[in-house]
Design an enzyme around this catalytic site. Structure first.
Site, PDB file in Angstrom:
ATOM      1  N   THR A  35      40.781  61.125  25.194  1.00 57.22           N
ATOM      2  CA  THR A  35      40.096  60.594  23.684  1.00 57.22           C
ATOM      3  C   THR A  35      41.082  60.596  22.830  1.00 57.22           C
ATOM      4  O   THR A  35      40.963  59.592  22.135  1.00 57.22           O
ATOM      5  CB  THR A  35      38.508  61.233  23.540  1.00 57.22           C
ATOM      6  OG1 THR A  35      38.754  62.439  23.417  1.00 57.22           O
ATOM      7  CG2 THR A  35      37.513  60.829  24.348  1.00 57.22           C
ATOM      8  N   ASP A  36      41.784  61.061  22.834  1.00 58.48           N
ATOM      9  CA  ASP A  36      42.675  61.224  21.996  1.00 58.48           C
ATOM     10  C   ASP A  36      43.778  59.831  20.895  1.00 58.48           C
ATOM     11  O   ASP A  36      43.910  59.303  20.551  1.00 58.48           O
ATOM     12  CB  ASP A  36      44.323  61.917  21.208  1.00 58.48           C
ATOM     13  CG  ASP A  36      44.407  62.669  22.615  1.00 58.48           C
ATOM     14  OD1 ASP A  36      44.557  62.380  23.854  1.00 58.48           O
ATOM     15  OD2 ASP A  36      45.606  63.101  22.513  1.00 58.48           O
ATOM     16  N   ALA A 122      51.189  75.475  30.957  1.00 59.59           N
ATOM     17  CA  ALA A 122      49.709  75.852  31.769  1.00 59.59           C
ATOM     18  C   ALA A 122      48.563  74.683  31.389  1.00 59.59           C
ATOM     19  O   ALA A 122      47.478  74.932  31.107  1.00 59.59           O
ATOM     20  CB  ALA A 122      49.581  77.410  31.700  1.00 59.59           C
ATOM     21  N   LEU A 124      48.161  75.147  27.901  1.00 60.52           N
ATOM     22  CA  LEU A 124      47.675  75.511  26.133  1.00 60.52           C
ATOM     23  C   LEU A 124      48.593  75.872  25.113  1.00 60.52           C
ATOM     24  O   LEU A 124      48.535  75.740  23.846  1.00 60.52           O
ATOM     25  CB  LEU A 124      47.579  77.344  26.982  1.00 60.52           C
ATOM     26  CG  LEU A 124      46.439  77.814  28.123  1.00 60.52           C
ATOM     27  CD1 LEU A 124      46.655  79.206  27.872  1.00 60.52           C
ATOM     28  CD2 LEU A 124      45.128  77.161  27.718  1.00 60.52           C
ATOM     29  N   SER A 125      49.528  74.581  25.486  1.00 57.27           N
ATOM     30  CA  SER A 125      50.480  73.599  24.186  1.00 57.27           C
ATOM     31  C   SER A 125      51.613  75.030  23.792  1.00 57.27           C
ATOM     32  O   SER A 125      51.544  74.836  22.521  1.00 57.27           O
ATOM     33  CB  SER A 125      49.004  73.054  23.602  1.00 57.27           C
ATOM     34  OG  SER A 125      49.089  72.361  23.844  1.00 57.27           O
ATOM     35  N   SER A 127      54.325  74.254  23.723  1.00 60.39           N
ATOM     36  CA  SER A 127      55.446  73.754  23.281  1.00 60.39           C
ATOM     37  C   SER A 127      54.297  72.811  21.622  1.00 60.39           C
ATOM     38  O   SER A 127      55.024  73.738  21.059  1.00 60.39           O
ATOM     39  CB  SER A 127      54.989  72.418  23.639  1.00 60.39           C
ATOM     40  OG  SER A 127      54.001  71.566  23.920  1.00 60.39           O
ATOM     41  N   ASP A 171      47.221  69.149  20.163  1.00 58.95           N
ATOM     42  CA  ASP A 171      47.684  69.797  20.140  1.00 58.95           C
ATOM     43  C   ASP A 171      48.130  70.687  18.268  1.00 58.95           C
ATOM     44  O   ASP A 171      47.929  72.149  18.153  1.00 58.95           O
ATOM     45  CB  ASP A 171      48.682  70.301  20.760  1.00 58.95           C
ATOM     46  CG  ASP A 171      48.090  69.302  22.072  1.00 58.95           C
ATOM     47  OD1 ASP A 171      46.912  69.541  22.712  1.00 58.95           O
ATOM     48  OD2 ASP A 171      48.968  68.647  22.837  1.00 58.95           O
TER      49      ASP A 171
END
Ligand code: ADP
Ligand code: MG
Length: 382
Positions: A35-36, A122, A124-125, A127, A171
């Protein structure tokens, strides 16, 4: 990781004390997938697992980065993307410094040590956590006075422009703005946000890592973006106010079914329904109706599977297997593997989840990694 450990790493590397230490968490997303980039709603939360950076000025022109995870050093006096695989991690802190420079924040040479426990790659961001940590540290060191939403925009530009990953802003926003025991509803159209409580006395969140990572992700992601765009063009003909799927409703999409290819129709239906689900989950959280929260998560997965077509056998298996155990479960992230997110009553014993892991191993020959997550505060200075 703790303050002593990251300080110790920094001191042994650089022979000085860190001037600032920042902890920036990874994130989960309860609901609101794909959706982002359609200017819609997402519902992420920051988690305990975090990236840690220790930073000092070094009075030179050269930046010196050290990543404990890889036991790898990188020194440079130019902020230019690196391509060699061993040092690609340095693009994240360099991207942050490069975009800070664009904002007028000149740093001079910095020493930066990086550590942490967000599993890499994985979903979970890690980065976004790394980039956000560097931005918070620099903002503090140089009294730049950036707001957290500004930092999120800068962090997104760093990942878009320097790393070359066309991610949305969710994120970074979650890593910078998360709040303990709360989920964060973000409106990606205007960055308006609000918090809803998560009842962590009675419920817990568990990630199941399918261990699947498909190369498909990037190309399919771009295809989905184009399909959504195509849908917008069709809807606009009779609804000129529709600039993105955020401005459309499932009813509008159904009304135009005959004018769209089947694929475009299904993509648009998913996104418009998913936006509604995010808001429905927020309402259900406010009224404490966790069974409804869970049911909406299952519906999200069904949409990802049948309409948006970004699921794989493994994540379908995991979601189906959790039906009796979890209030809600769905594939989290861009798709084609990664983790599922599961909403469990605390009374559900680990043994029950172990049985799902055993069945998963039996079926796919892969050991299922389980990652309990706790909703925590966003990035902070120690
Ligand atoms: P995700 O953001 O889902 O974890 P990405 O592929 O977007 O996956 O980002 C992972 C990359 O970020 C790693 O390959 C590495 O280059 C960089 N990174 C993240 N955390 C760290 C860390 N603690 N130390 C060094 N590099 C890191
Ligand atoms: Mg990432």
């Amino acid at each position: 990781m703790n303050r002593q450990v990251i300080s110790g790493i920094f001191e042994s590397r650089f022979d000085q004390n860190p001037e600032v230490i920042v902890v920036a968490p990874g994130r989960i997303n309860i609901i609101g997938e794909h959706t982002d980039y359609n200017n819609g709603f997402v519902l992420p939360a920051a988690i305990e697992q975090a990236v840690w950076v220790a930073v000092s000025r070094n009075n030179g022109n050269e930046h010196h980065f050290y990543a404990a995870e890889y036991n790898s050093d990188f020194k440079t006096d130019k902020l230019l993307p690196v391509t060699d695989a061993d040092h690609r991690w340095a693009n994240y802190p360099m991207g942050a410094l490069s975009e800070l420079l664009v904002e007028g924040c000149e740093t001079g040479g910095l020493n930066i040590a990086i550590g942490g426990n967000v599993p890499l790659g994985a979903g979970l961001s890690s980065s976004a956590a790394l980039i956000s940590a560097v931005i918070v540290a620099v903002d503090d060191l140089f009294r730049a006075g950036l707001s957290r939403p500004d930092m999120a925009r800068i962090a997104q530009r760093a990942e878009n422009n320097f790393v070359g990953m066309q991610c949305g802003i969710m994120d970074m926003f979650a890593s910078l703005m998360g709040k303990q025991n709360h989920v964060l509803r973000l409106d990606c159209r205007n960055l308006e946000y609000s918090y809803s409580p998560f009842p962590d006395n009675e419920y817990r969140l568990l990630l199941l890592d399918s261990g699947v990572k498909h190369q498909l992700v990037d190309s399919e992601y771009n295809t989905r973006r184009k399909e959504c765009e195509a849908g917008v063009q069709i809807l606009r003909k009779s609804h000129p106010e529709v600039n993105s799927l955020r401005d459309a409703t499932p009813e509008m999409v159904l009304e135009h079914a005959g004018k769209m290819s089947d694929k475009v129709f299904r993509r648009c239906l998913f996104v418009t329904e998913e936006n509604n689900r995010v808001n429905a989950v927020c309402d259900a959280l406010e009224s404490g109706n966790m069974n409804l929260v869970g049911e909406l998560m299952y519906q999200s997965h069904a949409g990802l599977r049948n309409l948006y077509e970004v699921c794989v056998e493994e994540t379908n298996f995991l979601t189906d297997s959790m039906r009796g155990l979890a209030c809600g479960a769905r594939q989290m992230g861009g798709g084609f593997g990664g983790c599922t997110i599961n909403l469990l009553k605390k009374s559900v014993p680990d043994k029950a989840v172990e049985r799902v892991a055993a069945a998963y191993f039996e079926r796919f020959g892969t050991k299922l990694r389980t990652l309990p997550v706790k909703i925590s505060d966003g990035a902070h200075i120690l």
